[in-house]
Scaffold this motif. Structure first.
Motif, mmCIF file in Angstrom:
data_model
loop_
_atom_site.group_PDB
_atom_site.id
_atom_site.type_symbol
_atom_site.label_atom_id
_atom_site.label_comp_id
_atom_site.label_asym_id
_atom_site.label_seq_id
_atom_site.Cartn_x
_atom_site.Cartn_y
_atom_site.Cartn_z
ATOM 1 N N GLU A 39 76.791 45.477 10.025
ATOM 2 C CA GLU A 39 77.498 44.463 10.796
ATOM 3 C C GLU A 39 76.573 43.825 11.834
ATOM 4 O OE1 GLU A 39 80.344 42.163 13.030
ATOM 5 O OE2 GLU A 39 80.036 42.704 10.937
ATOM 6 N N VAL A 40 75.698 44.622 12.452
ATOM 7 C CA VAL A 40 74.736 44.080 13.414
ATOM 8 C C VAL A 40 73.854 43.027 12.752
ATOM 9 C CG1 VAL A 40 72.778 44.649 14.913
ATOM 10 C CG2 VAL A 40 74.756 46.177 14.816
ATOM 11 N N LEU A 41 73.334 43.342 11.574
ATOM 12 C CA LEU A 41 72.499 42.377 10.851
ATOM 13 C C LEU A 41 73.320 41.169 10.405
ATOM 14 C CD1 LEU A 41 69.875 41.454 9.534
ATOM 15 C CD2 LEU A 41 70.401 42.937 7.587
ATOM 16 N N ALA A 42 74.541 41.402 9.966
ATOM 17 C CA ALA A 42 75.383 40.295 9.506
ATOM 18 C C ALA A 42 75.584 39.260 10.607
ATOM 19 C CB ALA A 42 76.728 40.830 9.023
ATOM 20 N N LYS A 43 75.800 39.705 11.842
ATOM 21 C CA LYS A 43 75.988 38.771 12.962
ATOM 22 C C LYS A 43 74.719 37.971 13.237
ATOM 23 C CE LYS A 43 79.689 41.025 15.584
ATOM 24 N NZ LYS A 43 80.070 41.676 16.857
ATOM 25 N N VAL A 44 73.574 38.628 13.169
ATOM 26 C CA VAL A 44 72.309 37.921 13.398
ATOM 27 C C VAL A 44 72.090 36.863 12.323
ATOM 28 C CG1 VAL A 44 69.796 38.185 13.489
ATOM 29 C CG2 VAL A 44 71.268 39.862 14.621
ATOM 30 N N LEU A 45 72.296 37.227 11.061
ATOM 31 C CA LEU A 45 72.104 36.278 9.963
ATOM 32 C C LEU A 45 73.083 35.112 10.054
ATOM 33 C CD1 LEU A 45 71.543 38.814 7.045
ATOM 34 C CD2 LEU A 45 69.839 37.269 8.017
ATOM 35 N N GLU A 46 74.321 35.400 10.426
ATOM 36 C CA GLU A 46 75.314 34.329 10.560
ATOM 37 C C GLU A 46 74.930 33.356 11.672
ATOM 38 O OE1 GLU A 46 80.177 33.821 11.106
ATOM 39 O OE2 GLU A 46 79.208 35.741 11.551
ATOM 40 N N ARG A 47 74.455 33.886 12.797
ATOM 41 C CA ARG A 47 74.054 33.018 13.903
ATOM 42 C C ARG A 47 72.873 32.137 13.506
ATOM 43 N NH1 ARG A 47 73.235 36.721 17.428
ATOM 44 N NH2 ARG A 47 70.969 36.823 17.304
ATOM 45 N N LEU A 48 71.887 32.707 12.811
ATOM 46 C CA LEU A 48 70.744 31.929 12.367
ATOM 47 C C LEU A 48 71.165 30.836 11.396
ATOM 48 C CD1 LEU A 48 68.012 34.679 11.846
ATOM 49 C CD2 LEU A 48 68.203 33.063 13.738
ATOM 50 N N HIS A 77 73.995 29.274 11.295
ATOM 51 C CA HIS A 77 74.626 28.192 12.061
ATOM 52 C C HIS A 77 73.590 27.317 12.752
ATOM 53 C CE1 HIS A 77 78.604 29.393 11.155
ATOM 54 N NE2 HIS A 77 78.688 30.423 11.980
ATOM 55 N N LYS A 78 72.422 27.884 13.030
ATOM 56 C CA LYS A 78 71.341 27.119 13.652
ATOM 57 C C LYS A 78 70.450 26.432 12.620
ATOM 58 C CE LYS A 78 71.020 30.023 17.804
ATOM 59 N NZ LYS A 78 70.146 30.900 18.635
ATOM 60 N N GLY A 79 70.792 26.563 11.352
ATOM 61 C CA GLY A 79 69.993 25.943 10.300
ATOM 62 C C GLY A 79 68.727 26.691 9.973
ATOM 63 N N ILE A 80 68.691 27.996 10.268
ATOM 64 C CA ILE A 80 67.514 28.827 10.000
ATOM 65 C C ILE A 80 67.844 29.797 8.879
ATOM 66 C CG2 ILE A 80 65.898 30.511 10.960
ATOM 67 C CD1 ILE A 80 66.450 29.322 13.712
ATOM 68 N N HIS A 81 67.032 29.774 7.827
ATOM 69 C CA HIS A 81 67.310 30.591 6.639
ATOM 70 C C HIS A 81 66.110 31.497 6.358
ATOM 71 C CE1 HIS A 81 70.765 27.978 5.875
ATOM 72 N NE2 HIS A 81 69.957 26.980 6.173
ATOM 73 N N ALA A 139 66.296 43.339 14.418
ATOM 74 C CA ALA A 139 65.435 43.273 15.600
ATOM 75 C C ALA A 139 64.303 42.269 15.410
ATOM 76 C CB ALA A 139 64.880 44.658 15.913
ATOM 77 N N ILE A 140 63.701 42.246 14.226
ATOM 78 C CA ILE A 140 62.625 41.287 13.953
ATOM 79 C C ILE A 140 63.152 39.865 14.033
ATOM 80 C CG2 ILE A 140 61.040 40.445 12.176
ATOM 81 C CD1 ILE A 140 60.841 43.361 11.189
ATOM 82 N N LEU A 141 64.300 39.596 13.411
ATOM 83 C CA LEU A 141 64.861 38.246 13.412
ATOM 84 C C LEU A 141 65.228 37.794 14.817
ATOM 85 C CD1 LEU A 141 67.108 38.377 10.209
ATOM 86 C CD2 LEU A 141 64.906 37.214 10.489
ATOM 87 N N VAL A 142 65.747 38.713 15.625
ATOM 88 C CA VAL A 142 66.067 38.368 17.013
ATOM 89 C C VAL A 142 64.794 38.009 17.772
ATOM 90 C CG1 VAL A 142 66.810 39.371 19.211
ATOM 91 C CG2 VAL A 142 68.262 39.571 17.188
ATOM 92 N N ARG A 190 70.855 42.696 24.346
ATOM 93 C CA ARG A 190 72.292 42.898 24.563
ATOM 94 C C ARG A 190 73.087 41.669 24.123
ATOM 95 N NH1 ARG A 190 73.537 47.393 27.326
ATOM 96 N NH2 ARG A 190 75.587 46.606 27.922
ATOM 97 N N ASP A 191 72.494 40.508 24.316
ATOM 98 C CA ASP A 191 73.176 39.277 23.919
ATOM 99 C C ASP A 191 73.133 39.072 22.413
ATOM 100 O OD1 ASP A 191 74.364 36.637 24.114
ATOM 101 O OD2 ASP A 191 72.332 35.825 23.910
ATOM 102 N N LYS A 192 71.979 39.260 21.796
ATOM 103 C CA LYS A 192 71.798 38.867 20.399
ATOM 104 C C LYS A 192 72.085 39.985 19.394
ATOM 105 C CE LYS A 192 68.550 35.109 21.378
ATOM 106 N NZ LYS A 192 69.539 34.056 21.036
ATOM 107 N N LEU A 193 71.954 41.248 19.817
ATOM 108 C CA LEU A 193 72.342 42.358 18.940
ATOM 109 C C LEU A 193 73.733 42.878 19.263
ATOM 110 C CD1 LEU A 193 69.045 44.486 18.728
ATOM 111 C CD2 LEU A 193 69.967 42.905 17.023
ATOM 112 N N GLY A 194 74.239 42.562 20.452
ATOM 113 C CA GLY A 194 75.560 43.019 20.878
ATOM 114 C C GLY A 194 75.445 44.138 21.887
ATOM 115 N N ALA A 195 76.060 43.970 23.052
ATOM 116 C CA ALA A 195 75.972 44.971 24.114
ATOM 117 C C ALA A 195 76.562 46.299 23.678
ATOM 118 C CB ALA A 195 76.675 44.454 25.374
ATOM 119 N N GLU A 196 77.664 46.268 22.935
ATOM 120 C CA GLU A 196 78.296 47.513 22.490
ATOM 121 C C GLU A 196 77.371 48.280 21.559
ATOM 122 O OE1 GLU A 196 81.784 50.096 22.384
ATOM 123 O OE2 GLU A 196 80.992 48.563 23.715
#
Length: 448
Positions: free
Chosen positions: A124-133, A135-139, A366-369, A413-419
């Motif tokens: 799920e952590v990776l899924a959120k990072v990939l989804e955000r990228l 949306h920014k047009g980064i593949h 972590a690398i993508l962030v 904390r912002d990009k991987l999630g504080a929780e």
């Protein structure tokens, strides 16, 4: 939703037709330390799940320590009633298991994409990072490389023994980096490669590495970052199983021998826009420099991910190509972030710091962030090692220091999630403290 269930149901039914002897399927997911957990389902029940029946497992299974124990992390595990959480089947991952004594299947499951995904689940952590990228047009396009050792199946008083070469019992007789060693171990290596391909993994290059019984296997470049991480996770499982079948023990342990190189997880990442243009190659490769700067800035704060246990820190500063400082360079394997020689279309970074036993979902996240942060901050990196061999910034070389550096880093904390950051750091802290609760024989020899 209906078409999704229809696709899954068709996958299960096709599997049953092609493998009528399979009665059970392991439904598996990766926990925080990088071990698979799950349940063994009768094939008939799997068909019901594919058709829409609920699939639930304890939420806290994700929080297991390296030895499977539960730690008190906030209100999790002991004050939350140990609730179930929904999982879903991952389409395209239902495959036969060929290394067990009885016919069996396996299929990935995950909480990402459910109504209430588990915030600290690695996938799920990776899924959120990939989804955000996205949306920014980064593949991203991603390729993993994994190193591992083969040992004899039997341990010697708990210690590993070198894999027995069919031509010699002396590990010094194994030719390092030579094709000949691939030939000597071809039976087990060929089975590993074919088994991985049967799991849907794109296996490419196989290399005999420097350590005795050490090998590296590369995967093809994959435009779906999640699938690339799935491949790395599944490969570790199948490789260990195949090795046992052949009388060996395969291990992705970071540093099994002090005198020989450790095993790493190298990750190649390139970034493209929606039109297929390489974002790193634009404007005389200025975005590449920015991305590298972001990776190096966050690297010291990601050490609990890249070196997830006490043994993994032993690998750093070792005998070959294992850095002790955050650095980068062109065609330089001493750098944490290497830029392989390539044409502009295939320009990429190779992140070389993670140990082979790290969690591939979290390593890639972590690398993508780091790359994302660099593209946004637009800072210049430190000098590459090609220009200054002393270039680099320090990073923690001990777990408790690494956890402190990670826990309060605002970008993570912002990009991987504080929780996730809080849960992960406490899991690593507790694992490390639990590891220390045993006095080794050497301590008695030194101080008794």
């Amino acid at each position: 939703m209906k078409s999704h269930a229809t696709t899954l149901l068709a996958e299960v039914r096709t599997f049953r037709q092609n493998h009528p002897d399979v009665r059970y399927v392991d439904l598996i997911a990766l926990d925080i330390p990088g071990h698979f957990y799950g349940k063994r389902y009768p094939i008939e029940m799997l068909e019901k799940v594919a058709a829409g029946s609920p699939l639930k497992l304890p939420q806290n299974a994700v929080l297991l320590g390296a030895q499977g124990g539960l730690f008190k992390i906030g209100d999790y595990c002991f004050n939350d009633g140990d609730p179930d959480a929904n999982r879903r089947l991952v389409p395209g991952t239902l495959k036969p298991v060929s290394w067990e004594s009885q016919p069996l299947g396996q299929m990935l499951i995950t909480s990402d994409g459910t109504e209430a995904p588990i915030e600290f689940e690695p996938r799920e952590v990776l899924a959120k990072v990939l989804e955000r990228l996205q949306h920014k047009g980064i593949h991203p396009v991603v390729a993993f490389e994994l190193e591992f050792y083969l040992f004899d199946k039997k341990l010697d008083n708990g210690l590993p023994q070198c894999a027995r070469d069919p031509l010699s019992d002396d590990p010094d007789d194994q030719p390092n980096l030579h094709i000949e060693r691939l030939s000597r171990f071809s039976e087990v290596l060929d089975d590993m490669a074919q088994t991985a391909k049967n799991q849907g993994i794109d296996i490419t290059v196989i290399t005999a590495e420097i350590g005795p019984g050490q090998f590296e296997i590369n995967f093809g470049h994959q435009g779906d970052g999640m699938r690339a991480a799935d491949w790395a996770a599944l490969f570790c499982r199948s490789t260990r199983g195949v090795a046992l079948k052949h009388g060996y023990r395969a291990s992705f342990m970071a540093k099994p021998y002090l005198q020989f190189p450790g095993s790493g997880m190298h990750v190649h990442v390139s970034l493209y826009d929606g039109a297929g243009n390489n974002l790193l190659a634009a404007h005389q490769q200025q975005p590449l420099r920015h991305a590298v700067a972001g990776c190096l800035e966050l690297l010291p704060h990601c050490m609990p991910i890249f070196s997830p246990n006490h043994n993994a820190f032993r690998r750093l500063g070792g005998t070959v190509n294992a850095a002790t400082r955050a650095s980068w360079g062109f065609e330089d394997r001493d750098a944490c972030v290497r830029i392989p020689e390539s044409d502009p279309r295939n320009l990429r970074v190779e992140h070389r710091l993670a140990s082979a036993d790290a969690n591939p979902y979290l390593v890639l996240a972590a690398i993508l962030v780091g790359l994302e942060h660099g593209l946004e901050a637009k800072r210049e990196p430190i000098a590459p090692l090609n220009e200054d061999h002393t270039s680099g910034t320090d990073f923690p070389l001990e777990m408790l220091d690494a956890v402190r550096a990670m826990q309060h880093q605002p970008v993570l904390r912002d990009k991987l999630g504080a929780e996730f950051v809080d849960v992960y750091c406490e899991n690593k802290r507790q694992d490390h403290l639990a590891f220390q609760q045993e006095i080794p024989a050497r301590e008695y020899r030194w101080f008794l």
